[in-house]
Design an enzyme around this catalytic site. Structure first.
Site, PDB file in Angstrom:
ATOM      1  N   ARG A  46       0.842  -1.203   0.000  1.00  0.00           N
ATOM      2  CA  ARG A  46       0.000   0.000   0.000  1.00  0.00           C
ATOM      3  C   ARG A  46       0.876   1.251   0.000  1.00  0.00           C
ATOM      4  O   ARG A  46       0.584   2.242  -0.644  1.00  0.00           O
ATOM      5  CB  ARG A  46      -0.943   0.011   1.217  1.00  0.00           C
ATOM      6  CG  ARG A  46      -1.656   1.352   1.378  1.00  0.00           C
ATOM      7  CD  ARG A  46      -2.850   1.329   2.342  1.00  0.00           C
ATOM      8  NE  ARG A  46      -2.746   0.378   3.425  1.00  0.00           N
ATOM      9  CZ  ARG A  46      -1.985   0.536   4.519  1.00  0.00           C
ATOM     10  NH1 ARG A  46      -1.276   1.632   4.682  1.00  0.00           N
ATOM     11  NH2 ARG A  46      -1.949  -0.403   5.444  1.00  0.00           N
ATOM     12  N   TYR A  98     -18.159  17.296 -13.812  1.00  0.00           N
ATOM     13  CA  TYR A  98     -18.354  15.854 -13.994  1.00  0.00           C
ATOM     14  C   TYR A  98     -19.321  15.365 -12.903  1.00  0.00           C
ATOM     15  O   TYR A  98     -19.157  15.716 -11.722  1.00  0.00           O
ATOM     16  CB  TYR A  98     -17.005  15.143 -13.866  1.00  0.00           C
ATOM     17  CG  TYR A  98     -17.105  13.641 -13.909  1.00  0.00           C
ATOM     18  CD1 TYR A  98     -17.385  12.982 -15.097  1.00  0.00           C
ATOM     19  CD2 TYR A  98     -16.930  12.881 -12.765  1.00  0.00           C
ATOM     20  CE1 TYR A  98     -17.487  11.613 -15.130  1.00  0.00           C
ATOM     21  CE2 TYR A  98     -17.018  11.498 -12.793  1.00  0.00           C
ATOM     22  CZ  TYR A  98     -17.299  10.871 -13.982  1.00  0.00           C
ATOM     23  OH  TYR A  98     -17.401   9.511 -14.022  1.00  0.00           O
ATOM     24  N   ASP A 170      -9.102  19.574 -12.935  1.00  0.00           N
ATOM     25  CA  ASP A 170      -9.356  18.229 -13.458  1.00  0.00           C
ATOM     26  C   ASP A 170      -9.002  18.279 -14.945  1.00  0.00           C
ATOM     27  O   ASP A 170      -9.724  18.863 -15.748  1.00  0.00           O
ATOM     28  CB  ASP A 170     -10.841  17.868 -13.244  1.00  0.00           C
ATOM     29  CG  ASP A 170     -11.172  16.461 -13.740  1.00  0.00           C
ATOM     30  OD1 ASP A 170     -10.472  15.960 -14.634  1.00  0.00           O
ATOM     31  OD2 ASP A 170     -12.152  15.882 -13.234  1.00  0.00           O
ATOM     32  N   LYS A 195      -9.287   7.490 -18.764  1.00  0.00           N
ATOM     33  CA  LYS A 195      -9.649   8.080 -20.056  1.00  0.00           C
ATOM     34  C   LYS A 195      -8.420   8.171 -20.969  1.00  0.00           C
ATOM     35  O   LYS A 195      -7.886   7.147 -21.351  1.00  0.00           O
ATOM     36  CB  LYS A 195     -10.311   9.441 -19.825  1.00  0.00           C
ATOM     37  CG  LYS A 195     -11.313   9.458 -18.647  1.00  0.00           C
ATOM     38  CD  LYS A 195     -12.539   8.604 -18.856  1.00  0.00           C
ATOM     39  CE  LYS A 195     -13.353   8.391 -17.595  1.00  0.00           C
ATOM     40  NZ  LYS A 195     -13.807   9.601 -16.917  1.00  0.00           N
TER      41      LYS A 195
END
Ligand SMILES: *Cc1c(COP(=O)(O)O)cnc(C)c1O
Length: 381
Positions: A46, A98, A170, A195
Site C-alpha cells: 500500500r 463531472y 481536473d 480516459k
C-alpha cells in the site's frame, strides 16, 4: 525533454534486477528486509510499489509537477485532494462539473462539514463574488463535460492565489498533451487516467500531480493513510497507454475537428458544442491554453426529446453507446441519463444539458468511416 520523449522515457529506467526494458508488474504485497528496518525503500504494497512509482514519476514529468500520487480511480484521486480540507472549509467548483465529482462533494463531503458552491467560471468577474474567507479550494474543469465550456485557468488561478486558495484542475478532458495547468498557475492537477492517459478503455485509475513537493508529501500521507491505491497491473497498463498518448490524442483531435466541421449546419442538429469553432465563447482562451481543441464534440438535436436522442444513440454502428471517453475507439453517450444522471434535471437544464444532448468521444479510426456512421444514425430521425 520534449513531451513526446517524456511519454516514453520519463521516470522509466530498465529494471535494476534484470534489465527488463519495460517496467515490470511488481505483483507483491510485501518486501523482504535484511534486518528490521533494513530494506531497499520498499516495505509494504500500500505504501510503496515500483510499478506505481514509475507511473507517478512519469505523470509528474508530463504535467511539469514536483510529484504525482496515484489512486484507484479518478474519483479516489479527487477524494484524496478533498482530504486536504477540514470541516467548515468551502469549495468553489465549475457549475457543469463531472457528475461523479458533484456527487462526491454534495453527497459525501457535505456530511463531513465541507460545503460546495457550483458557479460558472467563464466570467472571472462574476465568479469572484463567490469567493469568501472560507473558500479553501477551487475546483476547475476545462473543457467541461459535456458542454465543453472553457475556463481561463491562468485568470482564475491568479485570482485564487491572491487569496491563498488552493487550486486544482481536473485535466482529464484535455490530457497533458493538450494542456498543462501547473504551468498556468494551478497547484494541483487531477486525472481520471481511465480516459486518455490509459487510452484503451481497459483500466480504471486516477492521479493527482502537485506543483510543490510539500503538498505532494501531504497527499502521499493521505494515499497511504486512506489506502485507495491502484494495483500494479493497472499502473502498468496506464504506463503503456501513455507511451502513445501524443499520437492518439493528436489523431483523435484531428478527427474531432473534421467531424464537427462536417456536422455543422446539419438539418437535424440544433447546436454543436466544440471549442474549435471560432464562434465558441471560449475559443480564444482555448487557443491560448491548449495545443488543440480536444476530441470531444457534443451536439444538441433540433427536436429536444429523449426519444429522438435514443434513435440516434441506438443507430450508430462504429460509435459504441457507452459511458466514458478517451479510448482509441469512438464512443457515443447520453449525458442526461448516463454520466450526469446524478445531477438534478433542473440543474442540468440550467447549463444547457438537455434531454437531446449527445456526446461524442472521437477515437482514432479512419474519420471517413466515423462520418458515414454519424450520417447514417442522424438519417434515422
Ligand atoms: C471519468 C471522470 C472522472 C472520474 O474518474 P474515474 O476514473 O471514473 O473515477 C472525473 N473527472 C472527469 C472529467 C471524468 O471524465
Amino acid at each position: 525533454m520534449k513531451f513526446a520523449t517524456k511519454t516514453i522515457h520519463a521516470g522509466i529506467e530498465p529494471d535494476p534486477s534484470t534489465g527488463a526494458v519495460m517496467t515490470p508488474i511488481y505483483q507483491t504485497s510485501t518486501y523482504a528486509q535484511a534486518a528490521p528496518g533494513d530494506h531497499q525503500g520498499y516495505e509494504y504494497g500500500r505504501t510503496q510499489n515500483p510499478t506505481r512509482h514509475a507511473l507517478e514519476a512519469n505523470l509528474a514529468a508530463l504535467e511539469n509537477g514536483a510529484d504525482a500520487i496515484c489512486f484507484g480511480s479518478g474519483l479516489a484521486a479527487m477524494d484524496g485532494v478533498l482530504k486536504l480540507l477540514s470541516a467548515g472549509d468551502e469549495i468553489v467548483a465549475t457549475n457543469d462539473l463531472y457528475g461523479g465529482s458533484y456527487r462526491l462533494i454534495t453527497k459525501i463531503y457535505e456530511r463531513f462539514g465541507l460545503k460546495g458552491h457550483f458557479v460558472p467560471m467563464y466570467d472571472a468577474a462574476t465568479f469572484e463574488k463567490h469567493l469568501t474567507p472560507k473558500t479553501k479550494l477551487l475546483w476547475i474543469e476545462t473543457p467541461t463535460n459535456p458542454m465543453l465550456n472553457i475556463v481561463d485557468i491562468r485568470a482564475i488561478c491568479d485570482m485564487a492565489k491572491a487569496r491563498g486558495i488552493l487550486t486544482c484542475v481536473d485535466n482529464t478532458f484535455a490530457s497533458p498533451y493538450l494542456q498543462t495547468p501547473l504551468d498556468l498557475g494551478a497547484d494541483l492537477v487531477v486525472h481520471s487516467a481511465t480516459k486518455y492517459l490509459g487510452g484503451h478503455s481497459d483500466t480504471v485509475l486516477g492521479a493527482v500531480v502537485a506543483k510543490d513537493a510539500d503538498i505532494a508529501q501531504r497527499l502521499h500521507f493521505i494515499q497511504n493513510a486512506s489506502g485507495a491505491v491502484p494495483g500494479p497491473m493497472d499502473c502498468f497498463l496506464v504506463l503503456r497507454g501513455i507511451k502513445t498518448l501524443h499520437l492518439r490524442v493528436q489523431r483523435a483531435c484531428e478527427n474531432a475537428e473534421k467531424i464537427a466541421a462536417h456536422l455543422q449546419g446539419h438539418p437535424k442538429i440544433n447546436k454543436i458544442y466544440y471549442p474549435g469553432f471560432p464562434d465558441h465563447p471560449g475559443h480564444e482562451i482555448a487557443k491560448r491554453q491548449m495545443r488543440l481543441f480536444g476530441a470531444i464534440v457534443s451536439l444538441d438535436l433540433k427536436q429536444d426529446s429523449l426519444e429522438n436522442a435514443t434513435k440516434v444513440l441506438s443507430n450508430t454502428k462504429l460509435f459504441t453507446l457507452a459511458e466514458s471517453l478517451g479510448g482509441v475507439e469512438s464512443l457515443i453517450g447520453h449525458p442526461a441519463t448516463m454520466t450526469h444522471a446524478s445531477i438534478p434535471r433542473e440543474e442540468r437544464l440550467k447549463v444547457g444539458l438537455t434531454d437531446s444532448l449527445i456526446r461524442l468521444s472521437v477515437g482514432v479510426e479512419d474519420v471517413a468511416d466515423l462520418i458515414e456512421d454519424l450520417d447514417g444514425a442522424l438519417a434515422a430521425l
